[in-house]
Design a protein around this motif. Sequence first.
Motif, PDB file in Angstrom:
ATOM      1  N   VAL A 161       0.856  -1.191   0.000  1.00 29.83           N
ATOM      2  CA  VAL A 161       0.000   0.000   0.000  1.00 29.83           C
ATOM      3  C   VAL A 161       0.890   1.238   0.000  1.00 29.83           C
ATOM      4  O   VAL A 161       1.839   1.332   0.785  1.00 29.83           O
ATOM      5  N   ILE A 162       0.581   2.165  -0.897  1.00 28.30           N
ATOM      6  CA  ILE A 162       1.233   3.476  -0.905  1.00 28.30           C
ATOM      7  C   ILE A 162       0.208   4.489  -0.421  1.00 28.30           C
ATOM      8  O   ILE A 162      -0.870   4.616  -1.008  1.00 28.30           O
ATOM      9  N   VAL A 163       0.521   5.196   0.654  1.00 22.16           N
ATOM     10  CA  VAL A 163      -0.364   6.247   1.156  1.00 22.16           C
ATOM     11  C   VAL A 163       0.117   7.570   0.577  1.00 22.16           C
ATOM     12  O   VAL A 163       1.231   8.019   0.852  1.00 22.16           O
ATOM     13  N   GLY A 164      -0.727   8.193  -0.228  1.00 20.54           N
ATOM     14  CA  GLY A 164      -0.360   9.425  -0.917  1.00 20.54           C
ATOM     15  C   GLY A 164      -0.441   9.228  -2.418  1.00 20.54           C
ATOM     16  O   GLY A 164       0.054   8.224  -2.940  1.00 20.54           O
ATOM     17  N   GLY A 165      -1.073  10.172  -3.106  1.00 22.42           N
ATOM     18  CA  GLY A 165      -1.264  10.033  -4.549  1.00 22.42           C
ATOM     19  C   GLY A 165      -0.496  11.045  -5.357  1.00 22.42           C
ATOM     20  O   GLY A 165      -0.939  11.442  -6.435  1.00 22.42           O
ATOM     21  N   GLY A 166       0.668  11.467  -4.858  1.00 24.78           N
ATOM     22  CA  GLY A 166       1.465  12.462  -5.559  1.00 24.78           C
ATOM     23  C   GLY A 166       2.445  11.860  -6.546  1.00 24.78           C
ATOM     24  O   GLY A 166       2.369  10.675  -6.905  1.00 24.78           O
ATOM     25  N   ASN A 167       3.398  12.689  -6.965  1.00 27.18           N
ATOM     26  CA  ASN A 167       4.348  12.297  -7.998  1.00 27.18           C
ATOM     27  C   ASN A 167       5.177  11.080  -7.591  1.00 27.18           C
ATOM     28  O   ASN A 167       5.435  10.184  -8.396  1.00 27.18           O
ATOM     29  N   ALA A 168       5.609  11.038  -6.327  1.00 24.50           N
ATOM     30  CA  ALA A 168       6.413   9.908  -5.862  1.00 24.50           C
ATOM     31  C   ALA A 168       5.638   8.604  -5.980  1.00 24.50           C
ATOM     32  O   ALA A 168       6.198   7.561  -6.349  1.00 24.50           O
ATOM     33  N   ALA A 169       4.342   8.647  -5.680  1.00 26.83           N
ATOM     34  CA  ALA A 169       3.513   7.444  -5.796  1.00 26.83           C
ATOM     35  C   ALA A 169       3.425   6.985  -7.246  1.00 26.83           C
ATOM     36  O   ALA A 169       3.447   5.784  -7.535  1.00 26.83           O
ATOM     37  N   GLY A 170       3.328   7.940  -8.173  1.00 26.76           N
ATOM     38  CA  GLY A 170       3.253   7.587  -9.588  1.00 26.76           C
ATOM     39  C   GLY A 170       4.519   6.919 -10.083  1.00 26.76           C
ATOM     40  O   GLY A 170       4.471   5.909 -10.797  1.00 26.76           O
ATOM     41  N   TYR A 171       5.679   7.469  -9.705  1.00 26.62           N
ATOM     42  CA  TYR A 171       6.942   6.860 -10.114  1.00 26.62           C
ATOM     43  C   TYR A 171       7.148   5.514  -9.429  1.00 26.62           C
ATOM     44  O   TYR A 171       7.699   4.578 -10.015  1.00 26.62           O
ATOM     45  N   ALA A 172       6.705   5.407  -8.179  1.00 25.73           N
ATOM     46  CA  ALA A 172       6.800   4.124  -7.487  1.00 25.73           C
ATOM     47  C   ALA A 172       5.949   3.076  -8.196  1.00 25.73           C
ATOM     48  O   ALA A 172       6.377   1.931  -8.392  1.00 25.73           O
ATOM     49  N   ALA A 173       4.733   3.460  -8.604  1.00 23.22           N
ATOM     50  CA  ALA A 173       3.852   2.528  -9.312  1.00 23.22           C
ATOM     51  C   ALA A 173       4.507   2.034 -10.597  1.00 23.22           C
ATOM     52  O   ALA A 173       4.438   0.847 -10.935  1.00 23.22           O
ATOM     53  N   ARG A 174       5.144   2.939 -11.308  1.00 19.93           N
ATOM     54  CA  ARG A 174       5.849   2.563 -12.537  1.00 19.93           C
ATOM     55  C   ARG A 174       6.911   1.506 -12.241  1.00 19.93           C
ATOM     56  O   ARG A 174       7.060   0.522 -12.980  1.00 19.93           O
ATOM     57  N   THR A 175       7.642   1.681 -11.146  1.00 17.17           N
ATOM     58  CA  THR A 175       8.697   0.736 -10.801  1.00 17.17           C
ATOM     59  C   THR A 175       8.122  -0.594 -10.329  1.00 17.17           C
ATOM     60  O   THR A 175       8.662  -1.660 -10.643  1.00 17.17           O
ATOM     61  N   SER A 213     -13.600   7.180   4.134  1.00 13.71           N
ATOM     62  CA  SER A 213     -14.888   6.562   3.819  1.00 13.71           C
ATOM     63  C   SER A 213     -15.219   5.408   4.755  1.00 13.71           C
ATOM     64  O   SER A 213     -16.298   4.819   4.660  1.00 13.71           O
ATOM     65  N   GLY A 214     -14.279   5.076   5.654  1.00 12.04           N
ATOM     66  CA  GLY A 214     -14.487   3.968   6.577  1.00 12.04           C
ATOM     67  C   GLY A 214     -13.892   2.658   6.099  1.00 12.04           C
ATOM     68  O   GLY A 214     -13.994   1.636   6.782  1.00 12.04           O
ATOM     69  N   LYS A 215     -13.243   2.664   4.952  1.00  5.28           N
ATOM     70  CA  LYS A 215     -12.646   1.447   4.404  1.00  5.28           C
ATOM     71  C   LYS A 215     -11.445   1.032   5.254  1.00  5.28           C
ATOM     72  O   LYS A 215     -10.615   1.861   5.626  1.00  5.28           O
ATOM     73  N   ILE A 216     -11.352  -0.253   5.568  1.00  4.76           N
ATOM     74  CA  ILE A 216     -10.239  -0.799   6.341  1.00  4.76           C
ATOM     75  C   ILE A 216      -9.311  -1.556   5.396  1.00  4.76           C
ATOM     76  O   ILE A 216      -9.756  -2.423   4.640  1.00  4.76           O
ATOM     77  N   LEU A 217      -8.022  -1.224   5.439  1.00  4.87           N
ATOM     78  CA  LEU A 217      -7.024  -1.900   4.611  1.00  4.87           C
ATOM     79  C   LEU A 217      -5.969  -2.522   5.507  1.00  4.87           C
ATOM     80  O   LEU A 217      -5.424  -1.855   6.389  1.00  4.87           O
ATOM     81  N   LYS A 218      -5.677  -3.792   5.285  1.00  2.00           N
ATOM     82  CA  LYS A 218      -4.575  -4.445   5.985  1.00  2.00           C
ATOM     83  C   LYS A 218      -3.445  -4.612   4.986  1.00  2.00           C
ATOM     84  O   LYS A 218      -3.644  -5.165   3.912  1.00  2.00           O
ATOM     85  N   TYR A 219      -2.264  -4.117   5.335  1.00  2.00           N
ATOM     86  CA  TYR A 219      -1.150  -4.114   4.394  1.00  2.00           C
ATOM     87  C   TYR A 219      -0.066  -5.114   4.797  1.00  2.00           C
ATOM     88  O   TYR A 219       0.085  -5.467   5.968  1.00  2.00           O
ATOM     89  N   GLY A 220       0.686  -5.561   3.786  1.00  2.00           N
ATOM     90  CA  GLY A 220       1.885  -6.342   4.046  1.00  2.00           C
ATOM     91  C   GLY A 220       3.075  -5.417   4.209  1.00  2.00           C
ATOM     92  O   GLY A 220       3.838  -5.516   5.160  1.00  2.00           O
ATOM     93  N   SER A 221       3.236  -4.488   3.259  1.00  2.00           N
ATOM     94  CA  SER A 221       4.274  -3.454   3.335  1.00  2.00           C
ATOM     95  C   SER A 221       3.635  -2.114   3.008  1.00  2.00           C
ATOM     96  O   SER A 221       2.788  -2.022   2.116  1.00  2.00           O
ATOM     97  N   LEU A 222       4.053  -1.080   3.727  1.00  2.00           N
ATOM     98  CA  LEU A 222       3.448   0.243   3.586  1.00  2.00           C
ATOM     99  C   LEU A 222       4.512   1.273   3.233  1.00  2.00           C
ATOM    100  O   LEU A 222       5.574   1.317   3.856  1.00  2.00           O
ATOM    101  N   ILE A 223       4.231   2.086   2.213  1.00  2.00           N
ATOM    102  CA  ILE A 223       5.097   3.213   1.864  1.00  2.00           C
ATOM    103  C   ILE A 223       4.320   4.495   2.139  1.00  2.00           C
ATOM    104  O   ILE A 223       3.239   4.704   1.587  1.00  2.00           O
ATOM    105  N   ILE A 224       4.869   5.341   3.005  1.00  2.00           N
ATOM    106  CA  ILE A 224       4.241   6.628   3.305  1.00  2.00           C
ATOM    107  C   ILE A 224       4.812   7.665   2.351  1.00  2.00           C
ATOM    108  O   ILE A 224       5.995   7.985   2.396  1.00  2.00           O
ATOM    109  N   SER A 225       3.961   8.163   1.476  1.00  2.00           N
ATOM    110  CA  SER A 225       4.381   9.115   0.450  1.00  2.00           C
ATOM    111  C   SER A 225       3.375  10.259   0.387  1.00  2.00           C
ATOM    112  O   SER A 225       2.820  10.568  -0.660  1.00  2.00           O
ATOM    113  N   THR A 226       3.143  10.869   1.540  1.00  5.67           N
ATOM    114  CA  THR A 226       2.077  11.859   1.662  1.00  5.67           C
ATOM    115  C   THR A 226       2.492  13.268   1.253  1.00  5.67           C
ATOM    116  O   THR A 226       1.650  14.162   1.173  1.00  5.67           O
ATOM    117  N   GLY A 227       3.783  13.483   1.019  1.00  3.60           N
ATOM    118  CA  GLY A 227       4.222  14.771   0.504  1.00  3.60           C
ATOM    119  C   GLY A 227       4.041  15.914   1.481  1.00  3.60           C
ATOM    120  O   GLY A 227       4.143  15.741   2.693  1.00  3.60           O
TER     121      GLY A 227
END
Length: 356
Positions: free
Chosen positions: A57-71, A159-173
């Motif tokens: 899970v990547i928390v944050g939808g900024g530029n770093a998240a986009g480049y991380a998704a590409r990788t 929205s109340g959604k619960i997510l359980k992650y294996g690895s978390l990247i904080i990229s909140t900018g």
Amino acid sequence: MASAAAAAAAGMGCYSQTSWALRRLGAGGGALASAATRRRNCSVAAAVFDNQNREYVIVGGGNAAGYAARTFVEHGMADGRLCIVSKEAVPPYERPALTKGYLFPPEKKPARLPGFHTCVGSGGQRQTAEWYKENGIEVLYEDPVEAFDGKTQTLKTSSGKILKYGSLIISTGCAAARLPEKIGGDLPGVHYIRDVADADSLVSSLGKAKKIVVIGGGYIGMEVAAAACGWNLDTTIIFPEDHIMPRLFTPSLAKKYEELYEQNGVKFVKGALIDKLDAGSDGRVSSAILKDGSVVEADTVIVGIGAKPSVSPFEAVGVNIEVGGIERLIPCLEQVYLASLLLEMWQLFRSRCMIE
């Protein structure tokens, strides 16, 4: 003010750093994981994930998240395994465009999405919403994280959604630094720029403005002032330093740029501090009052006085905010990584390679 080549180089730097860091993360070893962490990586990867569970899970939808998704995609770690949690309504984009081409008047063909989605800044593919779907990446739009539990490895969104992650990247900018409400920092007509919604609001104001005041003589202030020239607006820049861009420009270099701006009608008020922003009879900002009592009229004010890390709700569990960004998480939280630290580790790794 940065050239296209410089922007592309910056994008490539972001991509290279992210690529290196995620290779380390995906390998489950080296600098980012202990033996215990590696064992948990294996068990998480083998698990069957239900609607609440996400491997990455990547928390944050900024530029770093986009480049991380590409990788993640390039290393086969994305399809059905990666989720991005974002407060924005659109996929990651190259944020610098918001204070450049996005602010052009209509006749100058302003930049608009999807034209500058990540990763066009590095010459890469334009990652639209369809790109994320095609690569099996789940993106939760306009649903930021509100609660975090490192012990149970769970997140709760607005929205109340619960997510359980294996690895978390904080990229909140970061968030734009704001003037206090008590001195008029939240008056109608006062703008801050950090996302597309902010830029849209400013463009709407520029179309009706006559006199604008820009507070801050850094990148944001200078770029917004340059855009205002394109709208033929009466523009004044106010800042406390002796010249623009003091952390980057020498006095002689700053003078050349100041002269260029002045030739285009921009006025400078140097060495000045804001006392308050006043409102007119309609409740909208009407002037900036300086500490020395001077008054600068304005129907639109843009504040560009820096930024601060957006770390809530992670502050409660030990994210320390230092000057310049996020420092670290408390050591007991495994499988949680900060984008800023991944980049620092890459830079350290690169410097060691260069030395050796």
